[in-house]
Design a protein around this motif. Sequence first.
Motif, PDB file in Angstrom:
ATOM      1  N   ARG A   1       0.818  -1.226   0.000  1.00  0.00           N
ATOM      2  CA  ARG A   1       0.000   0.000   0.000  1.00  0.00           C
ATOM      3  C   ARG A   1       0.845   1.265   0.000  1.00  0.00           C
ATOM      4  O   ARG A   1       0.527   2.231  -0.689  1.00  0.00           O
ATOM      5  CB  ARG A   1      -0.938  -0.017   1.204  1.00  0.00           C
ATOM      6  CG  ARG A   1      -1.992  -1.096   1.115  1.00  0.00           C
ATOM      7  CD  ARG A   1      -2.680  -1.231   2.435  1.00  0.00           C
ATOM      8  NE  ARG A   1      -1.653  -1.476   3.444  1.00  0.00           N
ATOM      9  CZ  ARG A   1      -1.781  -2.262   4.480  1.00  0.00           C
ATOM     10  NH1 ARG A   1      -2.908  -2.871   4.694  1.00  0.00           N
ATOM     11  NH2 ARG A   1      -0.813  -2.438   5.337  1.00  0.00           N
ATOM     12  N   GLY A   2       1.911   1.286   0.789  1.00  0.00           N
ATOM     13  CA  GLY A   2       2.767   2.471   0.823  1.00  0.00           C
ATOM     14  C   GLY A   2       3.369   2.790  -0.538  1.00  0.00           C
ATOM     15  O   GLY A   2       3.219   3.901  -1.046  1.00  0.00           O
ATOM     16  N   PRO A   3       4.042   1.803  -1.164  1.00  0.00           N
ATOM     17  CA  PRO A   3       4.593   2.052  -2.497  1.00  0.00           C
ATOM     18  C   PRO A   3       3.527   2.408  -3.535  1.00  0.00           C
ATOM     19  O   PRO A   3       3.738   3.264  -4.394  1.00  0.00           O
ATOM     20  CB  PRO A   3       5.276   0.724  -2.855  1.00  0.00           C
ATOM     21  CG  PRO A   3       5.662   0.151  -1.536  1.00  0.00           C
ATOM     22  CD  PRO A   3       4.530   0.528  -0.608  1.00  0.00           C
ATOM     23  N   ARG A   4       2.354   1.779  -3.446  1.00  0.00           N
ATOM     24  CA  ARG A   4       1.272   2.074  -4.402  1.00  0.00           C
ATOM     25  C   ARG A   4       0.821   3.529  -4.261  1.00  0.00           C
ATOM     26  O   ARG A   4       0.677   4.248  -5.244  1.00  0.00           O
ATOM     27  CB  ARG A   4       0.089   1.135  -4.151  1.00  0.00           C
ATOM     28  CG  ARG A   4      -1.016   1.280  -5.154  1.00  0.00           C
ATOM     29  CD  ARG A   4      -2.156   0.291  -4.930  1.00  0.00           C
ATOM     30  NE  ARG A   4      -1.755  -0.947  -4.280  1.00  0.00           N
ATOM     31  CZ  ARG A   4      -2.309  -1.399  -3.148  1.00  0.00           C
ATOM     32  NH1 ARG A   4      -3.269  -0.739  -2.558  1.00  0.00           N
ATOM     33  NH2 ARG A   4      -1.892  -2.534  -2.617  1.00  0.00           N
ATOM     34  N   CYS A   5       0.634   3.988  -3.035  1.00  0.00           N
ATOM     35  CA  CYS A   5       0.213   5.380  -2.823  1.00  0.00           C
ATOM     36  C   CYS A   5       1.312   6.356  -3.241  1.00  0.00           C
ATOM     37  O   CYS A   5       1.020   7.422  -3.780  1.00  0.00           O
ATOM     38  CB  CYS A   5      -0.181   5.597  -1.364  1.00  0.00           C
ATOM     39  SG  CYS A   5      -1.708   4.737  -0.911  1.00  0.00           S
ATOM     40  N   ALA A   6       2.566   5.975  -3.016  1.00  0.00           N
ATOM     41  CA  ALA A   6       3.680   6.820  -3.451  1.00  0.00           C
ATOM     42  C   ALA A   6       3.664   6.982  -4.963  1.00  0.00           C
ATOM     43  O   ALA A   6       3.884   8.084  -5.484  1.00  0.00           O
ATOM     44  CB  ALA A   6       5.011   6.223  -2.997  1.00  0.00           C
ATOM     45  N   MET A   7       3.392   5.900  -5.675  1.00  0.00           N
ATOM     46  CA  MET A   7       3.334   5.986  -7.144  1.00  0.00           C
ATOM     47  C   MET A   7       2.199   6.896  -7.589  1.00  0.00           C
ATOM     48  O   MET A   7       2.384   7.715  -8.490  1.00  0.00           O
ATOM     49  CB  MET A   7       3.167   4.595  -7.756  1.00  0.00           C
ATOM     50  CG  MET A   7       4.447   3.799  -7.750  1.00  0.00           C
ATOM     51  SD  MET A   7       4.387   2.326  -8.797  1.00  0.00           S
ATOM     52  CE  MET A   7       3.090   1.396  -8.026  1.00  0.00           C
ATOM     53  N   TRP A   8       1.031   6.747  -6.971  1.00  0.00           N
ATOM     54  CA  TRP A   8      -0.096   7.607  -7.345  1.00  0.00           C
ATOM     55  C   TRP A   8       0.237   9.079  -7.104  1.00  0.00           C
ATOM     56  O   TRP A   8      -0.039   9.940  -7.929  1.00  0.00           O
ATOM     57  CB  TRP A   8      -1.341   7.236  -6.556  1.00  0.00           C
ATOM     58  CG  TRP A   8      -1.974   5.949  -6.950  1.00  0.00           C
ATOM     59  CD1 TRP A   8      -1.891   5.315  -8.168  1.00  0.00           C
ATOM     60  CD2 TRP A   8      -2.804   5.134  -6.132  1.00  0.00           C
ATOM     61  NE1 TRP A   8      -2.620   4.150  -8.140  1.00  0.00           N
ATOM     62  CE2 TRP A   8      -3.196   4.013  -6.907  1.00  0.00           C
ATOM     63  CE3 TRP A   8      -3.250   5.234  -4.820  1.00  0.00           C
ATOM     64  CZ2 TRP A   8      -4.020   3.020  -6.403  1.00  0.00           C
ATOM     65  CZ3 TRP A   8      -4.071   4.235  -4.322  1.00  0.00           C
ATOM     66  CH2 TRP A   8      -4.450   3.144  -5.114  1.00  0.00           C
ATOM     67  N   TYR A   9       0.845   9.355  -5.952  1.00  0.00           N
ATOM     68  CA  TYR A   9       1.205  10.737  -5.619  1.00  0.00           C
ATOM     69  C   TYR A   9       2.223  11.282  -6.620  1.00  0.00           C
ATOM     70  O   TYR A   9       2.048  12.366  -7.175  1.00  0.00           O
ATOM     71  CB  TYR A   9       1.757  10.798  -4.194  1.00  0.00           C
ATOM     72  CG  TYR A   9       2.205  12.180  -3.779  1.00  0.00           C
ATOM     73  CD1 TYR A   9       1.279  13.183  -3.548  1.00  0.00           C
ATOM     74  CD2 TYR A   9       3.550  12.479  -3.610  1.00  0.00           C
ATOM     75  CE1 TYR A   9       1.685  14.454  -3.160  1.00  0.00           C
ATOM     76  CE2 TYR A   9       3.959  13.737  -3.217  1.00  0.00           C
ATOM     77  CZ  TYR A   9       3.019  14.724  -2.989  1.00  0.00           C
ATOM     78  OH  TYR A   9       3.424  15.977  -2.606  1.00  0.00           O
ATOM     79  N   GLN A  10       3.288  10.515  -6.874  1.00  0.00           N
ATOM     80  CA  GLN A  10       4.326  10.998  -7.789  1.00  0.00           C
ATOM     81  C   GLN A  10       3.782  11.143  -9.206  1.00  0.00           C
ATOM     82  O   GLN A  10       4.101  12.117  -9.899  1.00  0.00           O
ATOM     83  CB  GLN A  10       5.537  10.067  -7.775  1.00  0.00           C
ATOM     84  CG  GLN A  10       6.731  10.653  -8.499  1.00  0.00           C
ATOM     85  CD  GLN A  10       7.220  11.933  -7.846  1.00  0.00           C
ATOM     86  OE1 GLN A  10       7.547  11.947  -6.664  1.00  0.00           O
ATOM     87  NE2 GLN A  10       7.270  13.025  -8.592  1.00  0.00           N
ATOM     88  N   ASP A  11       2.947  10.215  -9.645  1.00  0.00           N
ATOM     89  CA  ASP A  11       2.334  10.326 -10.975  1.00  0.00           C
ATOM     90  C   ASP A  11       1.490  11.597 -11.077  1.00  0.00           C
ATOM     91  O   ASP A  11       1.544  12.305 -12.086  1.00  0.00           O
ATOM     92  CB  ASP A  11       1.463   9.110 -11.283  1.00  0.00           C
ATOM     93  CG  ASP A  11       2.275   7.862 -11.602  1.00  0.00           C
ATOM     94  OD1 ASP A  11       3.504   7.976 -11.808  1.00  0.00           O
ATOM     95  OD2 ASP A  11       1.664   6.769 -11.634  1.00  0.00           O
ATOM     96  N   ALA A  12       0.713  11.884 -10.042  1.00  0.00           N
ATOM     97  CA  ALA A  12      -0.119  13.094 -10.050  1.00  0.00           C
ATOM     98  C   ALA A  12       0.747  14.350 -10.102  1.00  0.00           C
ATOM     99  O   ALA A  12       0.442  15.302 -10.835  1.00  0.00           O
ATOM    100  CB  ALA A  12      -1.032  13.128  -8.827  1.00  0.00           C
TER     101      ALA A  12
END
Length: 130
Positions: free
Chosen positions: A74-85
């Motif tokens: 979950r942490g890495p997944r949310c990090a990817m969403w944040y960085q992509d945004a």
Amino acid sequence: MYEELTLAEASALSLQNNHPHEVTHSPGTVKGAINVHAQTFFDQLPDFVAKYKDVPRVFFFCNSSSQSQTKIGRGPRCAMWYQDAMNEQGITTSKALILAGGIKGWVQQYKGDASLVDRYDEEFWKVEHP
């Protein structure tokens, strides 16, 4: 993409992405961490970006911050969403980082340091948690 952050490199602002049940029953977290539920993070992403876009380094973690070719925590997944945004909006003032080892690694490394760990409960951490 995001970078992985070693325990030694971590600092004050961290974003904890845990299931609500784990938050209630997981004594011990990174000092100063802000709890953000992974299940609703994507829906709240625009507000999150607006709030943290000027924070230079935003650290994400979950239980172990694990990632492999077949599974991502979950942490890495949310990090990817944040960085992509951030990338999609052309925002370069903030960067997503992952806390390597997650909260498990953090607690193991810093359990005796009250300046780095909040609510540490030694009895809880004597048992292996998935």
